[in-house]
Design an enzyme around this catalytic site. Structure first.
Site, PDB file in Angstrom:
ATOM      1  N   CYS A 209       0.636  -1.390   0.328  1.00 54.13           N
ATOM      2  CA  CYS A 209      -0.217  -0.412  -0.119  1.00 54.13           C
ATOM      3  C   CYS A 209       0.913   1.412  -0.005  1.00 54.13           C
ATOM      4  O   CYS A 209       2.153   1.517  -0.450  1.00 54.13           O
ATOM      5  CB  CYS A 209      -1.038   0.536   0.475  1.00 54.13           C
ATOM      6  SG  CYS A 209       0.082   0.241   2.401  1.00 54.13           S
TER       7      CYS A 209
ATOM      8  N   ASN B 149       2.384   1.680   4.270  1.00 56.03           N
ATOM      9  CA  ASN B 149       2.854   0.421   5.185  1.00 56.03           C
ATOM     10  C   ASN B 149       2.167   0.360   6.404  1.00 56.03           C
ATOM     11  O   ASN B 149       2.906  -0.340   7.610  1.00 56.03           O
ATOM     12  CB  ASN B 149       4.086  -0.188   4.424  1.00 56.03           C
ATOM     13  CG  ASN B 149       4.083  -1.585   5.399  1.00 56.03           C
ATOM     14  OD1 ASN B 149       5.164  -2.823   5.858  1.00 56.03           O
ATOM     15  ND2 ASN B 149       3.448  -2.131   5.548  1.00 56.03           N
TER      16      ASN B 149
ATOM     17  N   CYS C 165      -2.029   1.003   7.448  1.00 52.89           N
ATOM     18  CA  CYS C 165      -3.016   0.456   7.437  1.00 52.89           C
ATOM     19  C   CYS C 165      -3.208  -0.833   6.209  1.00 52.89           C
ATOM     20  O   CYS C 165      -3.751  -2.091   7.239  1.00 52.89           O
ATOM     21  CB  CYS C 165      -3.798   1.687   6.560  1.00 52.89           C
ATOM     22  SG  CYS C 165      -3.740   2.802   8.019  1.00 52.89           S
ATOM     23  N   ARG C 166      -3.013  -0.810   5.151  1.00 56.87           N
ATOM     24  CA  ARG C 166      -3.926  -1.331   4.417  1.00 56.87           C
ATOM     25  C   ARG C 166      -3.795  -2.900   4.946  1.00 56.87           C
ATOM     26  O   ARG C 166      -3.208  -3.664   4.355  1.00 56.87           O
ATOM     27  CB  ARG C 166      -4.432  -0.815   3.183  1.00 56.87           C
ATOM     28  CG  ARG C 166      -5.987   0.239   3.169  1.00 56.87           C
ATOM     29  CD  ARG C 166      -5.505   0.744   2.428  1.00 56.87           C
ATOM     30  NE  ARG C 166      -4.386   1.481   1.693  1.00 56.87           N
ATOM     31  CZ  ARG C 166      -4.599   2.742   0.912  1.00 56.87           C
ATOM     32  NH1 ARG C 166      -5.086   2.659   0.088  1.00 56.87           N
ATOM     33  NH2 ARG C 166      -2.691   2.846   0.575  1.00 56.87           N
ATOM     34  N   SER C 167      -2.038  -2.257   3.351  1.00 57.34           N
ATOM     35  CA  SER C 167      -1.080  -3.566   3.534  1.00 57.34           C
ATOM     36  C   SER C 167      -0.717  -4.659   4.695  1.00 57.34           C
ATOM     37  O   SER C 167      -0.914  -6.025   4.749  1.00 57.34           O
ATOM     38  CB  SER C 167       0.147  -3.379   2.974  1.00 57.34           C
ATOM     39  OG  SER C 167       0.771  -2.296   3.359  1.00 57.34           O
TER      40      SER C 167
ATOM     41  N   ASP D 140      -7.905   4.370   1.096  1.00 57.49           N
ATOM     42  CA  ASP D 140      -7.227   4.004   1.872  1.00 57.49           C
ATOM     43  C   ASP D 140      -7.700   4.751   3.013  1.00 57.49           C
ATOM     44  O   ASP D 140      -8.603   5.965   3.398  1.00 57.49           O
ATOM     45  CB  ASP D 140      -6.329   5.806   1.462  1.00 57.49           C
ATOM     46  CG  ASP D 140      -5.347   6.175   1.663  1.00 57.49           C
ATOM     47  OD1 ASP D 140      -5.031   5.898   3.222  1.00 57.49           O
ATOM     48  OD2 ASP D 140      -4.323   6.890   1.771  1.00 57.49           O
TER      49      ASP D 140
HETATM   50  P1  4NP Z   1      -1.311   2.772   4.144  1.00 56.76           P
HETATM   51  O1  4NP Z   1      -2.474   4.177   4.576  1.00 56.76           O
HETATM   52  O2  4NP Z   1      -1.619   3.335   2.432  1.00 56.76           O
HETATM   53  O3  4NP Z   1      -2.985   1.678   3.465  1.00 56.76           O
HETATM   54  O4  4NP Z   1      -1.147   2.054   4.866  1.00 56.76           O
HETATM   55  C1  4NP Z   1      -2.055   5.089   4.559  1.00 56.76           C
HETATM   56  C2  4NP Z   1      -1.133   5.868   5.558  1.00 56.76           C
HETATM   57  C3  4NP Z   1      -0.581   6.842   5.798  1.00 56.76           C
HETATM   58  C4  4NP Z   1      -0.689   7.784   5.039  1.00 56.76           C
HETATM   59  C5  4NP Z   1      -1.208   7.794   3.984  1.00 56.76           C
HETATM   60  C6  4NP Z   1      -2.059   6.485   3.735  1.00 56.76           C
HETATM   61  N1  4NP Z   1       0.308   8.949   5.254  1.00 56.76           N
HETATM   62  O5  4NP Z   1      -0.487  10.157   4.496  1.00 56.76           O
HETATM   63  O6  4NP Z   1       1.134   8.922   6.110  1.00 56.76           O
END
Ligand code: 4NP
Length: 158
Positions: A8, A11, A13-15, A126
Site C-alpha cells: 500500500c 505500510n 494500514c491496508r497492507s 485508503d
Molecule cells: P496505508 O495508509 O497506505 O494503507 O498504510 C496510509 C498511511 C499513511 C498515510 C497515507 C495512507 N499518510 O499520509 O501518512
C-alpha cells in the site's frame, strides 16, 4: 515456498492488515509453513513503525494481532523475491508497475481485481483520514480477497 507481498502507500494500514489476515487464514488452512507473507509501502514515511492503532484494532476485532509488524518500503529486490506482489489501490499499482518496467521480475497485480470474490470493488480505499468504519471495510475487503488468493495458492502448490 510461495512468497506473497502486499503493498500500500504507508505500510501502516491496508497492507499490514492484509498481511495479518492472510497469515491467520493460512494457519487455519494448514498452509502456514508453505507460504511466506510480508507487506511494504511505496512511500518511506513510516519505516520502522507499527501498524496504525485503528488498523490494529480492526484486525484484532476479527481475531488477528498485527501489533508486532514493522513498516518498510518496497524494494527493487522484492520483484525477484516474491511470487505475488499485490497492490491495494490503483495508485500503488501504478507505482509498482513503474518499478517493474525497469527491474522486471514478478508482475504486480491489483489485489481485489485479481482475487476479490464478493465485492464489486477493485481498490481497498485508503482509510487513513477517515473513521473506524473505513478500517472495518478494509478488513471486509481483504478477508474476501484472501479467500480467493488462497484458492490460487493451492493451485500453485499443486
Ligand atoms: P496505508 O495508509 O497506505 O494503507 O498504510 C496510509 C498511511 C499513511 C498515510 C497515507 C495512507 N499518510 O499520509 O501518512
Amino acid at each position: 515456498m510461495i512468497r506473497v507481498l502486499f503493498v500500500c502507500l504507508g505500510n501502516i494500514c491496508r497492507s499490514p492488515t492484509a498481511h495479518g489476515i492472510l497469515l491467520g487464514r493460512l494457519e487455519d488452512e494448514g498452509l502456514a509453513d508453505k507460504v511466506d507473507v510480508d507487506s511494504a509501502g511505496t512511500a518511506d514515511w513510516h519505516i520502522g513503525k507499527a501498524p496504525d492503532p485503528r488498523s490494529q484494532q480492526a484486525a484484532l476485532a476479527r481475531g488477528v494481532d498485527i501489533s508486532d509488524q514493522q513498516a518498510r518500503q518496497v524494494t527493487e529486490e522484492d520483484f525477484q523475491t516474491y511470487d505475488y506482489i499485490l497492490a491495494m489501490d490503483r495508485s500503488n499499482f501504478s507505482d509498482l508497475k513503474v518499478i517493474h518496467e525497469s527491474v522486471g521480475g514478478t508482475v504486480p497485480k491489483l489485489f481485489l481485481r485479481a482475487f476479490g470474490r464478493s465485492f464489486d470493488e477493485h481498490e481497498v480505499p485508503d482509510p487513513y483520514y477517515g473513521g473506524e468504519a473505513g478500517f472495518r471495510h478494509v478488513v471486509d475487503l481483504v478477508e474476501d480477497a484472501c479467500d480467493g488468493l488462497i484458492i490460487d495458492i493451492r493451485k500453485r502448490l499443486g
